[in-house]
Design a protein around this motif. Structure first.
Motif, PDB file in Angstrom:
ATOM      1  N   TYR A  28      -6.646 -29.585  11.987  1.00 42.15           N
ATOM      2  CA  TYR A  28      -6.125 -29.234  10.665  1.00 42.15           C
ATOM      3  C   TYR A  28      -5.306 -30.389  10.128  1.00 42.15           C
ATOM      4  O   TYR A  28      -4.776 -31.209  10.883  1.00 42.15           O
ATOM      5  N   ASP A  29      -5.221 -30.459   8.803  1.00 49.86           N
ATOM      6  CA  ASP A  29      -4.489 -31.579   8.196  1.00 49.86           C
ATOM      7  C   ASP A  29      -3.447 -31.093   7.194  1.00 49.86           C
ATOM      8  O   ASP A  29      -2.925 -31.879   6.422  1.00 49.86           O
ATOM      9  N   TRP A  30      -3.211 -29.781   7.164  1.00 48.11           N
ATOM     10  CA  TRP A  30      -2.219 -29.258   6.229  1.00 48.11           C
ATOM     11  C   TRP A  30      -1.355 -28.218   6.927  1.00 48.11           C
ATOM     12  O   TRP A  30      -1.550 -27.018   6.786  1.00 48.11           O
ATOM     13  N   ASN A  32       1.441 -26.987   6.451  1.00 45.85           N
ATOM     14  CA  ASN A  32       2.208 -26.008   5.676  1.00 45.85           C
ATOM     15  C   ASN A  32       1.495 -24.666   5.576  1.00 45.85           C
ATOM     16  O   ASN A  32       2.132 -23.643   5.321  1.00 45.85           O
ATOM     17  N   CYS A  33       0.150 -24.671   5.716  1.00 44.03           N
ATOM     18  CA  CYS A  33      -0.586 -23.409   5.665  1.00 44.03           C
ATOM     19  C   CYS A  33      -0.441 -22.620   6.966  1.00 44.03           C
ATOM     20  O   CYS A  33      -0.714 -21.426   7.004  1.00 44.03           O
ATOM     21  N   TRP A  94     -12.117 -29.632   0.334  1.00 45.03           N
ATOM     22  CA  TRP A  94     -10.822 -28.959   0.411  1.00 45.03           C
ATOM     23  C   TRP A  94     -10.601 -28.315   1.774  1.00 45.03           C
ATOM     24  O   TRP A  94      -9.735 -27.454   1.927  1.00 45.03           O
ATOM     25  N   HIS A  96      -9.106 -27.688   5.165  1.00 41.96           N
ATOM     26  CA  HIS A  96      -7.873 -28.097   5.823  1.00 41.96           C
ATOM     27  C   HIS A  96      -7.778 -27.587   7.258  1.00 41.96           C
ATOM     28  O   HIS A  96      -6.912 -28.026   8.005  1.00 41.96           O
ATOM     29  N   LYS A 114      -4.169 -24.939  -1.470  1.00 43.58           N
ATOM     30  CA  LYS A 114      -3.359 -24.934  -0.228  1.00 43.58           C
ATOM     31  C   LYS A 114      -2.305 -23.831  -0.202  1.00 43.58           C
ATOM     32  O   LYS A 114      -1.234 -24.006   0.391  1.00 43.58           O
TER      33      LYS A 114
END
Ligand SMILES: [Zn+2]
Length: 272
Positions: A28-30, A32-33, A94, A96, A114
Motif C-alpha cells: 500500500y502507498d497511502w 492514511n486510509c 488510483w 492504493h 483517498k
C-alpha cells in the motif's frame, strides 16, 4: 458514496473471485486510509490469512479471514476488484492497496479521493458494532422500526442517514425512500402517524431491494467489481432530478440542503 445496494453488489461480485483464496501479502502507498492496525503489524499479520467469506454490514465490506477480518469502507470513490497480476484496469491509477492472492490474481482497492478506510481486526464489532439494524433483514420488522422511532424527534432525512439508527442508507436511497413513502424530508420523526411509519418502512425496504436488483446506482464513481455500471440510476424518481418533472404528478422536483446534504423531493407528493 456507495450505499447499501452498491456495497451489496460489490460483495456479491467479489465472492466468486475470492472464494478459497489466501492473501499472500499486501502492498500500500497511502497509510492514511489504514485505520488499524499500524502499518508493520498490518502487513505482517494479513500475510497467509485465508478468505473464509465476504459479507456486508451497512456500507462496510467484511472479508472474513482467519483469524482476522479485513474491513473496507469505499467512502466516496473506492472501487474493489480482483484481476490477474499482469492485467491493467482504468481504475489502477488510483490503486492504493494491492492484496496479492495465491492464484496469480490481486484484490485491488482503487480510491481516487483517498477517503476510503481499511481495517484489520480480530473482532468486527470494533468497527461495525455501533451500526443500526440492517433494513433488509427479516428482523427489521415494522414493529422493530416503530420501536426504534419511538422517542425520536429529529427530522426524517438526517435520521435516515444516521448509520446508528439504520445501517446502509445514504443520500440517494433516503431521498428515494421518502418519495416512495410520500413523506417530506423535513417531517419530524415523532410527527408520523402509524400508517405513515408503515409506508416508510415498506418504502425503505422496497427502494433498497430495487437498488440491489439493478446492481446499484452508478451516478458517479461506483462500478461493479467487473468494471461495469449498475443501472439503478436510470430508475431514480427524485435523487439528482431537481427541476425535472415528478414521475408521479409532473410538478418540478425541488432541491434543498438539509443537514448539510443535498435533498431532492416532490413538493406536491411529499407535502409537509
Ligand atoms: Zn409529485
Amino acid at each position: 458514496m456507495p450505499e447499501l445496494p452498491e456495497v451489496e453488489t460489490v460483495v456479491r461480485g467479489l465472492r466468486g473471485p475470492l472464494a478459497g483464496r489466501t492473501i499472500v501479502s499486501v502492498a500500500y502507498d497511502w497509510p492514511n486510509c489504514l485505520v488499524t492496525p499500524d502499518g508493520p503489524r498490518f502487513t505482517a499479520r494479513i500475510a497467509g490469512q485465508p478468505v473464509r467469506g465476504i459479507t456486508r454490514r451497512g456500507k462496510y465490506i467484511l472479508i472474513a479471514l482467519n483469524p482476522d477480518t479485513l474491513i473496507i469502507h469505499l467512502k466516496m470513490t473506492g472501487r474493489l476488484y480482483v484481476t490477474p497480476d499482469s492485467s491493467t484496469d482504468e481504475a489502477d491509477r488510483w490503486v492504493h492497496f494491492t492484496f496479492q492472492l495465491d492464484n496469480a490474481h490481486q484484490l485491488r482497492f482503487s480510491d481516487a479521493r483517498k477517503f476510503g478506510r481499511v481495517y484489520l481486526v480480530e473482532d468486527p464489532a470494533q468497527v461495525v458494532g455501533a451500526l443500526g439494524p440492517e433494513p433488509l433483514d427479516d428482523a427489521f420488522t415494522l414493529e422493530a422500526f416503530c420501536a426504534r422511532l419511538a422517542g425520536r424527534a429529529g427530522l426524517l432525512k438526517p435520521l435516515l442517514l444516521n448509520q446508528a439508527f439504520i445501517a446502509g442508507l445514504g443520500n440517494i436511497y433516503a431521498d428515494e425512500a421518502l418519495f416512495a413513502a410520500g413523506l417530506h424530508p423535513l417531517r419530524r420523526a415523532d410527527s408520523l402517524a402509524e400508517e405513515e411509519i408503515a409506508r416508510l418502512h415498506a418504502a425503505i425496504r422496497a427502494t433498497l431491494a430495487a437498488g440491489i436488483a439493478r446492481e446499484g446506482a452508478s451516478v458517479n464513481w461506483y462500478r461493479k467489481p467487473d468494471g461495469t455500471r449498475g443501472s439503478a440510476q436510470v430508475a431514480l424518481s427524485v435523487y439528482g432530478r431537481g427541476g425535472q418533472p415528478c414521475p408521479r404528478c409532473g410538478q418540478p422536483i425541488a432541491r434543498a440542503v438539509i443537514g448539510g446534504r443535498s435533498t431532492h423531493y416532490c413538493p406536491a407528493c411529499q407535502a409537509r
